[in-house]
Motif scaffolding. Structure first.
Motif, PDB file in Angstrom:
ATOM      1  N   GLY A 147     -68.061 -94.807 -69.936  1.00 21.01           N
ATOM      2  CA  GLY A 147     -66.892 -95.612 -69.607  1.00 21.01           C
ATOM      3  C   GLY A 147     -67.026 -97.049 -70.063  1.00 21.01           C
ATOM      4  O   GLY A 147     -68.104 -97.493 -70.465  1.00 21.01           O
ATOM      5  N   ALA A 148     -65.913 -97.785 -69.981  1.00 21.43           N
ATOM      6  CA  ALA A 148     -65.894 -99.214 -70.303  1.00 21.43           C
ATOM      7  C   ALA A 148     -64.623 -99.813 -69.714  1.00 21.43           C
ATOM      8  O   ALA A 148     -63.686 -99.091 -69.349  1.00 21.43           O
ATOM      9  N   ALA A 149     -64.598-101.133 -69.610  1.00 18.52           N
ATOM     10  CA  ALA A 149     -63.416-101.823 -69.097  1.00 18.52           C
ATOM     11  C   ALA A 149     -62.282-101.755 -70.122  1.00 18.52           C
ATOM     12  O   ALA A 149     -62.498-101.953 -71.321  1.00 18.52           O
ATOM     13  N   VAL A 150     -61.095-101.483 -69.651  1.00 12.17           N
ATOM     14  CA  VAL A 150     -59.945-101.311 -70.525  1.00 12.17           C
ATOM     15  C   VAL A 150     -59.584-102.628 -71.206  1.00 12.17           C
ATOM     16  O   VAL A 150     -59.706-103.705 -70.635  1.00 12.17           O
ATOM     17  N   GLY A 151     -59.152-102.555 -72.464  1.00 14.57           N
ATOM     18  CA  GLY A 151     -58.712-103.721 -73.201  1.00 14.57           C
ATOM     19  C   GLY A 151     -59.818-104.540 -73.825  1.00 14.57           C
ATOM     20  O   GLY A 151     -59.559-105.593 -74.406  1.00 14.57           O
ATOM     21  N   VAL A 174     -64.083 -92.545 -69.968  1.00 19.98           N
ATOM     22  CA  VAL A 174     -63.353 -92.987 -68.778  1.00 19.98           C
ATOM     23  C   VAL A 174     -63.139 -94.494 -68.885  1.00 19.98           C
ATOM     24  O   VAL A 174     -64.087 -95.243 -69.157  1.00 19.98           O
ATOM     25  N   SER A 175     -61.917 -94.947 -68.706  1.00 17.66           N
ATOM     26  CA  SER A 175     -61.639 -96.390 -68.743  1.00 17.66           C
ATOM     27  C   SER A 175     -61.531 -96.939 -67.324  1.00 17.66           C
ATOM     28  O   SER A 175     -61.099 -96.240 -66.403  1.00 17.66           O
ATOM     29  N   ASN A 180     -66.337-105.051 -62.827  1.00 21.46           N
ATOM     30  CA  ASN A 180     -66.859-104.698 -61.505  1.00 21.46           C
ATOM     31  C   ASN A 180     -66.655-103.218 -61.204  1.00 21.46           C
ATOM     32  O   ASN A 180     -67.538-102.553 -60.662  1.00 21.46           O
ATOM     33  N   GLU A 181     -65.481-102.718 -61.562  1.00 20.84           N
ATOM     34  CA  GLU A 181     -65.177-101.310 -61.320  1.00 20.84           C
ATOM     35  C   GLU A 181     -66.084-100.407 -62.148  1.00 20.84           C
ATOM     36  O   GLU A 181     -66.556 -99.368 -61.670  1.00 20.84           O
ATOM     37  N   SER A 182     -66.348-100.797 -63.388  1.00 21.49           N
ATOM     38  CA  SER A 182     -67.198 -99.970 -64.244  1.00 21.49           C
ATOM     39  C   SER A 182     -68.641 -99.944 -63.740  1.00 21.49           C
ATOM     40  O   SER A 182     -69.293 -98.901 -63.747  1.00 21.49           O
ATOM     41  N   ILE A 195     -70.419 -99.064 -71.265  1.00 23.32           N
ATOM     42  CA  ILE A 195     -70.695 -99.976 -72.366  1.00 23.32           C
ATOM     43  C   ILE A 195     -70.266-101.374 -71.934  1.00 23.32           C
ATOM     44  O   ILE A 195     -69.132-101.569 -71.474  1.00 23.32           O
ATOM     45  N   VAL A 196     -71.175-102.345 -72.074  1.00 22.50           N
ATOM     46  CA  VAL A 196     -70.909-103.726 -71.692  1.00 22.50           C
ATOM     47  C   VAL A 196     -71.578-104.653 -72.702  1.00 22.50           C
ATOM     48  O   VAL A 196     -72.250-104.192 -73.628  1.00 22.50           O
TER      49      VAL A 196
END
Length: 276
Positions: A147-151, A174-175, A180-182, A195-196
């Motif tokens: 997953g990763a943060a959307v946008g 998964v977005s 924080n949510e990820s 991914i960050v």
């Protein structure tokens, strides 16, 4: 005499016309910011150490300090406007903010809508692994839930890589709405990895709130070069911001605040063979 009078009248008409034209030209964004006496900076405040809220709920971080330094250089006040990743460009286009100091990757797609400054920071993308998940290389992620943060740029880069290199894999993407949510999702095992940026990964792992997760491999996407964003046609404002960034680096101030919020040596902001 008649010819002389005619020339004089023409010159007079041109001069007067230029005077009125100059007076009717609208002030650019730089003039507007100076006249208002406050610069409104859009910052993503769930992206520590670049942007976050301290114990008193005040905006803090590298990007916030850059906003404060910009205001100080202009001898005006500053206002930090907290944004999500997806809100950065709409906030600029709508006039909600004057500049986005929000770790924004200088992609060609974004540059069709907004204007970018020269780089003021550089990141690497990394994977963060859920408790009990172990991988030996980036390719081991292809059959996992990632997953990763959307946008974000790392979302689009990962999806592009997945489409080009992992066709037919069993992995799922998964977005999430925020960093924080990820991180909460990977901590709880809702996904196998997220991914960050390297700075966010280091900051969260150092915080002690995510002891169960671990640092994974570096993404093969290359460096993430980020600039400040403003309206596309505000060339005078962009030029001023470019000079501000340049002077931050030349004075040593850029390294000073990088040491405070990130730690270590600030990355080079130039690309080999390219002048910024």
């Amino acid at each position: 005499m008649k010819t002389s009078n005619l020339i004089s009248r023409l010159i007079y008409t041109v001069v007067v016309g230029l005077f009125f034209f100059a007076g009717s030209v609208q002030a650019d964004q730089l003039d507007k910011v100076l006249q208002k006496g406050v610069v409104r900076c859009g910052v993503v405040l769930d992206f520590p150490p670049m942007g976050y809220r301290d114990g008193d709920n005040n905006p803090e971080g590298f990007d916030v300090q850059m906003c404060k330094d910009l205001a100080a250089a202009m001898k005006i006040k500053h206002q930090v406007v907290g944004l999500t990743w997806a809100e950065r460009i709409p906030a600029l286009v709508s006039g909600k903010i004057d500049v986005a100091i929000a770790s924004s990757s200088d992609t060609l797609e974004r540059a069709q809508t907004v204007g970018f400054t020269i780089p003021y920071n550089v990141f690497q993308f990394v994977a963060v692994l859920a408790p009990g998940v172990s991988v030996n290389s980036w390719e081991d992620l292809k059959d996992l839930r990632v997953g990763a943060a959307v946008g974000t740029t790392y979302e689009s880069e990962f999806l592009n890589y997945k489409e080009k290199n992992w066709s037919g894999s069993k992995g799922k993407y998964v977005s999430f709405q925020s960093e924080n949510e990820s991180f909460l999702a990977v901590k709880q095992g809702q996904v196998d990895a997220i991914i960050v940026t390297d700075t966010v990964a280091a900051n969260n792992l150092k915080s002690g709130k995510f002891d169960e997760v671990s640092l994974g491999p570096v993404a093969p996407f290359g460096a993430d070069i980020v600039g400040m964003m403003t309206k596309r046609k505000e060339f005078g404002w962009i030029n001023y911001l470019n000079i501000f960034i340049n002077r931050q680096v030349r004075s040593g101030r850029h390294q000073e605040i990088y040491t405070k919020y990130v730690g270590g040596t600030a990355p080079s902001l130039s690309s080999q063979g390219v002048y910024y």
